[in-house]
Design a protein around this motif. Structure first.
Motif, PDB file in Angstrom:
ATOM      1  N   GLY A 149       0.822  -1.200   0.000  1.00 55.58           N
ATOM      2  CA  GLY A 149       0.000   0.000   0.000  1.00 55.58           C
ATOM      3  C   GLY A 149       0.857   1.251   0.000  1.00 55.58           C
ATOM      4  N   ARG A 166      -5.329   4.405  -7.816  1.00 58.66           N
ATOM      5  CA  ARG A 166      -6.484   3.584  -7.419  1.00 58.66           C
ATOM      6  C   ARG A 166      -7.006   2.786  -8.612  1.00 58.66           C
ATOM      7  NH1 ARG A 166      -7.519   8.393  -4.148  1.00 58.66           N
ATOM      8  NH2 ARG A 166      -7.180   7.812  -1.964  1.00 58.66           N
ATOM      9  N   ARG A 171      -3.534  -0.100  -3.358  1.00 59.98           N
ATOM     10  CA  ARG A 171      -4.132   0.422  -2.134  1.00 59.98           C
ATOM     11  C   ARG A 171      -3.486   1.768  -1.790  1.00 59.98           C
ATOM     12  NH1 ARG A 171      -4.603  -2.009   4.038  1.00 59.98           N
ATOM     13  NH2 ARG A 171      -5.418  -0.039   4.847  1.00 59.98           N
ATOM     14  N   ASP A 173      -3.872   5.088   0.933  1.00 59.31           N
ATOM     15  CA  ASP A 173      -4.508   5.679   2.109  1.00 59.31           C
ATOM     16  C   ASP A 173      -3.930   7.066   2.331  1.00 59.31           C
ATOM     17  OD1 ASP A 173      -6.054   3.305   3.514  1.00 59.31           O
ATOM     18  OD2 ASP A 173      -4.181   2.507   2.728  1.00 59.31           O
TER      19      ASP A 173
END
Ligand code: 5GP
Length: 189
Positions: A149, A166, A171, A173
């Motif tokens: 990620g 995306r 991933r 965040d």
């Protein structure tokens, strides 16, 4: 992350419509207590994942990556931007176009510090067009490691990096997502 958004509103400086300056707590002077809270938040988000290393890019990613890494008990590897006789000859390399400096540069990581067994969390301060993130992903792919990620402190969603990452199923965040900067004000998603 509310604490971070409040801090951006209080201390961030909008430069034109595209650049957000956060020198007083993130990019020049560093608020270590805030970094600790950011570290805890990434640990909470990635608690179910096995992470063996954190990868970032010099210079501004290093401080935040080191604090985040303390919550995962793993080493930090940072991609170097300059060639140096100190750096091992065997390196993974990629080309990155800098949005803030408006020029391309090469990043490199010694082959000693990334391998196919590694499960990587990438950490960086800003996400704009995604060039730095894709350069790091390129290096991870060359090494055979797995990208688990990408953790970003501030994503500017009016620039395309986040959408492209995306769309590729990566991933991502981001702890604060800025959708617009207007009249010196920061507007979040
Ligand atoms: P990208 O590669 O996603 O286009 O840009 C990410 C890199 O550019 C980050 O590592 C960060 O250093 C820098 N950057 C992009 N936008 C901003 C910004 O608005 N403010 C600051 N301080 N740095 C930025």
């Amino acid at each position: 992350m509310d604490l971070l958004k409040e801090r951006i509103v209080k201390d961030g400086q909008v430069e034109g419509s595209e650049i957000l300056k956060v020198d007083s707590f993130l990019n020049h002077q560093i608020d270590v207590e805030l970094f600790n809270e950011i570290g805890k938040e990434f640990k909470r988000l990635y608690d179910q994942e096995e992470i063996t290393k954190i990868l970032t890019i010099e210079a501004s990613g290093i401080g935040i990556a080191c604090i985040v890494a303390q919550y995962f008990n793993v080493p930090v590897v940072f991609a170097k931007k300059t060639e140096s006789r100190n750096l091992d000859k065997e390196t993974y390399e990629s080309e990155v176009y800098s949005f803030t400096k408006q020029k391309s540069y090469r990043i490199r990581v010694s082959k000693k510090y990334l391998n196919e067994k590694d499960k990587i969390l990438v950490i960086d301060d800003f996400l704009a067009n995604g060039k730095a993130a894709f350069g790091l992903k390129d290096i991870i792919d060359q090494s055979g490691a797995t990208l688990k990620g990408i953790g970003i402190i501030i994503e500017k969603t009016f620039q395309p990096g986040g959408k492209v990452l995306r769309e590729q199923g990566i991933r991502l965040d981001s702890l604060a997502r800025v959708k617009e900067m207007k009249d010196g004000q920061v507007i979040f998603e």
